[in-house]
Design a protein around this motif. Structure first.
Motif, short mmCIF file in Angstrom:
data_model
loop_
_atom_site.label_atom_id
_atom_site.label_comp_id
_atom_site.label_asym_id
_atom_site.label_seq_id
_atom_site.Cartn_x
_atom_site.Cartn_y
_atom_site.Cartn_z
N GLU A 86 -27.87 -63.31 41.81
CA GLU A 86 -27.05 -64.53 41.78
C GLU A 86 -28.09 -65.91 41.60
O GLU A 86 -27.59 -66.83 41.38
CB GLU A 86 -26.52 -64.54 43.42
CG GLU A 86 -25.13 -63.66 43.54
CD GLU A 86 -24.66 -63.57 44.48
OE1 GLU A 86 -25.21 -64.24 45.66
OE2 GLU A 86 -23.56 -62.65 44.67
N SER A 87 -29.28 -65.78 42.04
CA SER A 87 -30.18 -66.69 41.95
C SER A 87 -31.10 -66.70 40.78
O SER A 87 -32.25 -67.45 40.82
CB SER A 87 -31.13 -67.08 43.25
OG SER A 87 -32.01 -65.65 43.43
N LEU A 88 -31.02 -65.85 39.89
CA LEU A 88 -31.80 -65.64 38.79
C LEU A 88 -31.32 -66.45 37.35
O LEU A 88 -30.10 -66.22 36.97
CB LEU A 88 -31.53 -64.07 38.32
CG LEU A 88 -32.84 -63.49 37.38
CD1 LEU A 88 -34.42 -63.94 37.96
CD2 LEU A 88 -32.56 -62.24 37.29
N ILE A 89 -32.14 -66.89 36.80
CA ILE A 89 -31.83 -67.70 35.42
C ILE A 89 -31.60 -66.90 34.38
O ILE A 89 -32.55 -65.79 34.27
CB ILE A 89 -32.83 -68.98 35.46
CG1 ILE A 89 -32.71 -69.94 36.39
CG2 ILE A 89 -32.46 -69.42 33.87
CD1 ILE A 89 -33.79 -71.01 36.02
N GLY A 90 -30.63 -66.80 33.44
CA GLY A 90 -30.72 -65.94 32.48
C GLY A 90 -29.01 -65.79 31.65
O GLY A 90 -28.37 -66.80 32.41
N PHE A 91 -28.84 -65.07 30.94
CA PHE A 91 -27.55 -65.02 30.52
C PHE A 91 -27.01 -63.61 30.58
O PHE A 91 -27.09 -62.58 29.99
CB PHE A 91 -27.76 -64.85 29.02
CG PHE A 91 -26.62 -65.05 27.99
CD1 PHE A 91 -25.47 -65.58 28.57
CD2 PHE A 91 -26.58 -64.65 26.39
CE1 PHE A 91 -24.26 -65.50 27.68
CE2 PHE A 91 -25.48 -64.65 25.95
CZ PHE A 91 -24.36 -65.08 26.30
N PHE A 92 -26.04 -63.85 31.71
CA PHE A 92 -25.21 -62.86 32.23
C PHE A 92 -23.87 -62.83 31.95
O PHE A 92 -23.34 -61.70 32.21
CB PHE A 92 -25.48 -62.95 33.95
CG PHE A 92 -26.95 -62.81 34.47
CD1 PHE A 92 -27.34 -61.32 34.54
CD2 PHE A 92 -27.74 -63.74 34.63
CE1 PHE A 92 -28.79 -61.35 35.17
CE2 PHE A 92 -29.12 -63.69 35.07
CZ PHE A 92 -29.49 -62.35 35.43
N THR A 93 -23.28 -63.84 31.52
CA THR A 93 -21.88 -63.93 31.23
C THR A 93 -21.37 -62.90 30.16
O THR A 93 -22.02 -62.71 29.24
CB THR A 93 -21.36 -65.33 30.98
OG1 THR A 93 -22.21 -65.64 29.73
CG2 THR A 93 -21.65 -66.31 31.95
N ASN A 94 -20.16 -62.45 30.41
CA ASN A 94 -19.69 -61.52 29.38
C ASN A 94 -18.12 -62.25 29.08
O ASN A 94 -17.53 -62.66 29.74
CB ASN A 94 -19.45 -60.24 29.96
CG ASN A 94 -19.00 -59.30 29.00
OD1 ASN A 94 -19.29 -59.28 27.65
ND2 ASN A 94 -18.21 -58.04 29.30
N THR A 95 -18.04 -62.16 27.85
CA THR A 95 -16.67 -62.80 27.21
C THR A 95 -15.64 -61.62 27.35
O THR A 95 -15.94 -60.49 27.32
CB THR A 95 -16.82 -62.90 25.82
OG1 THR A 95 -17.81 -63.80 25.52
CG2 THR A 95 -15.57 -63.55 25.10
N VAL A 96 -14.47 -62.17 27.82
CA VAL A 96 -13.29 -61.27 27.99
C VAL A 96 -11.88 -61.46 27.64
O VAL A 96 -11.78 -62.74 27.51
CB VAL A 96 -13.10 -60.99 29.71
CG1 VAL A 96 -12.11 -60.20 29.98
CG2 VAL A 96 -14.67 -60.24 30.34
N ALA A 97 -11.33 -60.70 26.98
CA ALA A 97 -10.02 -61.12 26.32
C ALA A 97 -9.01 -60.74 27.77
O ALA A 97 -8.77 -59.90 28.08
CB ALA A 97 -9.77 -60.30 25.24
N LEU A 98 -8.09 -61.90 27.77
CA LEU A 98 -6.89 -61.77 28.85
C LEU A 98 -5.60 -61.64 27.94
O LEU A 98 -5.34 -62.63 27.33
CB LEU A 98 -7.02 -62.93 29.88
CG LEU A 98 -8.09 -63.04 30.61
CD1 LEU A 98 -8.01 -64.38 31.33
CD2 LEU A 98 -8.46 -61.98 31.35
N ARG A 99 -4.98 -60.35 28.06
CA ARG A 99 -3.97 -60.00 27.31
C ARG A 99 -2.59 -60.23 28.34
O ARG A 99 -2.44 -59.42 29.35
CB ARG A 99 -3.90 -59.08 26.56
CG ARG A 99 -2.62 -58.85 25.77
CD ARG A 99 -2.42 -57.63 25.03
NE ARG A 99 -1.59 -57.31 24.17
CZ ARG A 99 -1.37 -56.23 23.24
NH1 ARG A 99 -1.96 -55.08 23.54
NH2 ARG A 99 -0.28 -56.06 22.65
#
Length: 865
Positions: free
Chosen positions: A325-338
């Motif tokens: 939670e306090s770490l800098i970086g690229f954690f996000t994930n793209t998600v499709a909502l149908r």
């Protein structure tokens, strides 16, 4: 829900309550299954870390989009008060030392972490001479320029810092990062750490927070282990069921989707929903803000697209462990909502359906988006996302306010003029609990009026969710879209991209064909391949495709296009494209006196037989490859050729413009003996095209187009400029072409006291330091510097002859309109002016080159008389 938990929730703010409920809904089933992720262990020392899945996707997109600024993340802060520049530099250096991801470069599938630097460069530019209005304009112009400068993800960590001074108590700090090392959730963490470090006394190094126990490299390895096991399989099964048969929900547009997108876009900012409406929307649903806004968007898209099967995209934070939670970086994930809107549901019913979709997506958010896509095997296109075209991104927490010591810090929005999707809606709360909506949209598809209308309809839906939640979707009083272009299916079903024809199987037996075939087999793990085999049909993924193309590029030294491979992914087409690229690269140019004239002509893009070709004349670099991006923006079916200077790589160089024009007239006549001729030149190339047109007309040949792109009037000097000045101009030209501001140490004044070799050495060293040319290219750069000197010198003393036809002069937005009048003495026909956005150099680069293509295209489409 137990009573104690309800009471605890009641004491929380709406934002914290929504966040906690979202986590409980997402984590509850996993807890019951005992599937909560375990701790992230540190990697053993000296272990090479893999890229995370998100980083792999960024690497692929960087290859596909040819290093454009689409995924650059600028952090721009206005600093009011007396700034301690040294303290800011120390804080930035400490931040980079603490977080390994900020000093990471990439080698295909690996992260290479560099040692902490002694200091992070923080160049300071003094703009204190500007007035108040000039300052605000400079913030955008200077920062946008720095933000658009490409990163080479393989060469160095994608981090760039700049500081601009407008007054002793007024500065702008810009930190430009690539999305591969930072996500939106990291920004407040990053600014917060800078704030703390700035306030730390330099003699109290122990007061700075220590480096995290877990680094991003540890997370990347942990993530791969986790996804490789039952968690990945379980989530893959869910997404296969959820997205079976799904197609992207696509808005009606004002223009057809281009086959070669430039990703040009604009952002509408500051569309505010007042606090009373924002608070009521929060009360509508005891869940994340994403659910409420996605419901409204689903209702709107149902009406605008006349579809009941709605798929939109979003991103989840991906920080599923406390230590992340306090770490800098690229954690996000793209998600499709149908979500289904079938049966004309009321808004409250659609809210329940959307809540189920969002909750299930939270539970299955770990499977990387690329794996979701790869398992579905959709039709590939370099022009669009395969699962969705409309995205929605939300932030639950109010924007934090930061300080740097006694300084007041204001965040500045500096749009990059790009758009990742057709439309991205983002929402965040202000400190006053209002809700601010932004809309990033593709200007290649939409006019501003269409997006304004959509935002107005979205607000109408949100108001109905508060005041009349029982309203059926069909009964909403919406403006609706004006008639537009239907984009569904166009990227893959309309006119194909021009690509190389596949070779017969026998032609795959060439040395190049066999090597490419071997690479293909290795990537796919198959024993046998045929010329018509499809890479993706055999199980290949987009990342594998990118790695394959990059490997062939490195091996052949060519500019093989990833986008073209995605549009025609057969083995035969790939071999054909590689052979064509290699053939173009091998076009040797020995002594100018002995070279065949046609060898001066380089095919830039093939066209249909019988169509009048277009010839592009080199500018000061001597090479015609500067037109490659422009050709892709011009009408298809026309053969496009480039004219390069004799002796570009070796041999004697021409001694005058007249000598060049004679050679170029011979060359174009050899390629197209009968004519007619269409000539185009940018910058100095416009003058060369003019001189060649004069030669062709003297031979009785028919010239139907002479187009000069931002070509200034002839200088007609008595003698050539000083050599030191020309060498400085060479470096400046390279910098400006790349979108950089040339450093002062490249100036002619700095070079004039040195001999010629020392001048060249200083220039080449500076170019390498700035990342404009690769190390080890000194010999090539010396030759190109000499080519530049000869072309500029000969052009400076050239005295044009009169041309007896029309000149079409396309001038950039920053060029005086009087340039049209400047060329009138040099033709007996009219000079027609055409305007295109951008500056002299920017007009030839994305995204402005797309506008140039739209300006030049109609001139090429004119009937040949």
């Amino acid at each position: 829900m137990d009573t104690d938990l309800r009471e605890r929730l009641a004491t929380l703010s709406p934002e914290r309550r929504a966040e906690l409920l979202a986590r409980l809904r997402a984590e509850g089933p996993a807890r019951r299954r005992g599937g909560m992720p375990g701790p992230v262990p540190p990697l053993p020392p000296d272990t090479v870390a893999p890229m995370s899945y998100a980083q792999q996707r960024m690497w692929f997109l960087d290859q596909l989009m040819e290093h454009q600024a689409i995924y650059h993340t600028p952090v721009v802060l206005r600093l009011r008060g007396p700034l301690d520049v040294s303290a800011l530099g120390r804080a930035l250096t400490a931040l980079v030392a603490r977080h390994a991801v900020l000093r990471t470069r990439f080698a295909r599938d690996q992260q290479i972490v560099e040692d902490p630097p002694a200091s992070v460069p923080l160049p300071l530019e003094d703009l204190s001479g500007l007035d108040a209005s000039g300052r605000e304009r400079a913030v955008y112009e200077h920062v946008a320029q720095a933000a658009r400068q490409p990163f080479d993800l393989t060469a160095a960590a994608p981090l760039r810092a700049r500081l601009y001074r407008f007054a002793p108590d007024d500065h702008v700090f810009a930190l430009i990062l690539h999305h591969a090392v930072v996500d939106d959730w990291s920004i407040p963490l990053l600014v917060g750490e800078l704030s703390r470090d700035y306030a730390t006394d330099p003699g109290e190094s122990g007061a700075r927070p220590p480096a995290p126990d877990v680094q991003y490299t540890d997370y990347a390895a942990w993530q791969r282990d986790r996804i490789a096991g039952p968690v990945g399989e379980r989530q893959a099964d869910y997404w296969a069921r959820q997205l079976a048969g799904a197609v992207p929900t696509v808005l009606p547009a004002d223009r057809p989707r281009p086959h070669r997108p430039t990703w040009a876009g604009e952002t509408i900012t500051g569309v505010t929903l007042p606090p009373h409406l924002a608070e009521k929307l929060t009360a509508v649903h005891d869940g994340p803000l994403l659910t409420v806004l996605a419901t409204a968007l689903n209702a709107l898209l149902t009406r605008w697209t006349e579809s009941t099967d709605i798929t939109i995209g979003t991103v989840f934070a991906g920080r599923i462990r406390p230590e992340l939670e306090s770490l800098i970086g690229f954690f996000t994930n793209t998600v499709a909502l149908r979500t289904s809107s079938a049966g004309d549901p009321s808004l409250d019913v659609l809210l329940e359906r959307t809540a189920d979709t969002v909750t299930d997506a939270y539970r299955h958010q770990e499977l990387p988006f690329d794996q979701v896509v790869a398992r579905r095997r959709p039709a590939r296109s370099g022009a669009r996302n395969p699962l969705f075209q409309v995205a929605l991104v939300t932030s639950e927490a109010p924007v934090e306010e930061f300080t740097l010591g006694d300084l007041r810090v204001e965040s500045c929005d500096v749009p990059l003029g790009t758009s990742r999707f057709d439309l991205t809606l983002s929402a965040a709360r202000t400190s006053e609990n209002a809700l601010v909506l932004n809309a990033e949209y593709s200007t290649e598809l939409f006019d501003r009026a269409r997006i304004d209308s959509l935002l107005a309809d979205l607000r109408t839906v949100l108001e109905h969710m508060v005041t009349a939640p029982g309203t059926a979707v069909s009964a909403l009083a919406l403006q609706g879209p004006v008639p537009g272009v239907t984009l569904a299916g166009t990227p893959d079903d309309a006119e194909p991209l021009p690509t190389a024809e596949p070779r017969p199987a026998s032609e795959l037996r060439t040395a190049l064909g066999q090597s490419v075939s071997e690479l293909w087999r290795e990537r796919l793990g198959v024993d046998h391949v045929r010329a018509d085999d499809d890479f993706f049909a055999l199980g290949g993924g987009s990342l594998q495709a990118a790695a394959l193309v990059v490997e062939i590029r490195e091996w052949t030294g060519t500019d093989l296009s990833l986008g073209e491979f995605l549009s025609r992914p057969t083995l035969g087409a790939l071999v054909a494209a590689a052979e064509d690229a290699l053939a173009a690269k091998r076009s040797d140019r020995p002594d100018a006196a002995t070279v065949a004239q046609a060898d001066l002509v380089v095919p830039l893009l093939p066209g249909d037989p019988g169509v009048t070709p277009v010839f592009f004349f080199h500018a000061s670099s001597g090479s015609s490859l500067a037109y490659a991006a422009l050709c892709r923006e011009l009408p298809a079916g026309i053969p496009y050729y480039g004219i390069s200077v004799p002796g570009l790589d070796e041999g004697d160089l021409p001694g005058s413009v007249a000598e060049m024009a004679d050679a170029y007239a011979d060359a174009v006549c050899e390629v197209a003996p009968e004519g007619p001729y269409r000539l185009v030149g940018w910058s100095v190339g416009g003058g060369l095209a003019h001189a060649t047109a004069v030669r062709l007309r003297a031979r009785g040949r028919h010239v139907t187009l002479l187009a000069m792109l931002d070509t200034q009037q002839p200088t007609m000097l008595d003698e050539a400029p000083d050599a030191a000045l020309l060498r400085a101009m060479f470096a400046e030209n390279l910098a400006l072409t790349a979108g950089l501001e040339p450093p002062e140490e490249w100036s002619a004044a700095e070079l004039s006291g040195l001999d010629e070799k020392a001048q060249a050495d200083r220039i080449i060293g500076a170019l390498v330091d700035e990342g404009l040319v690769p190390p080890g290219s000194a010999a090539l750069m010396r030759r190109r510097m000499e080519v530049f000197r000869v072309i500029i010198s000969t052009a400076a003393v050239w005295r044009p002859e009169r041309y007896d036809g029309q000149i079409d002069l396309v001038h950039a937005g920053t060029t005086p309109a009087s340039t049209v009048e400047d060329w009138m003495p040099w033709t007996s026909g009219p000079v027609i002016g055409h305007h295109t956005p951008g500056d002299h150099y920017g007009m030839m680069r994305p995204p402005q080159v797309a506008q140039l293509g739209r300006t030049l295209g109609p001139l090429l489409a004119r009937e040949v008389r």
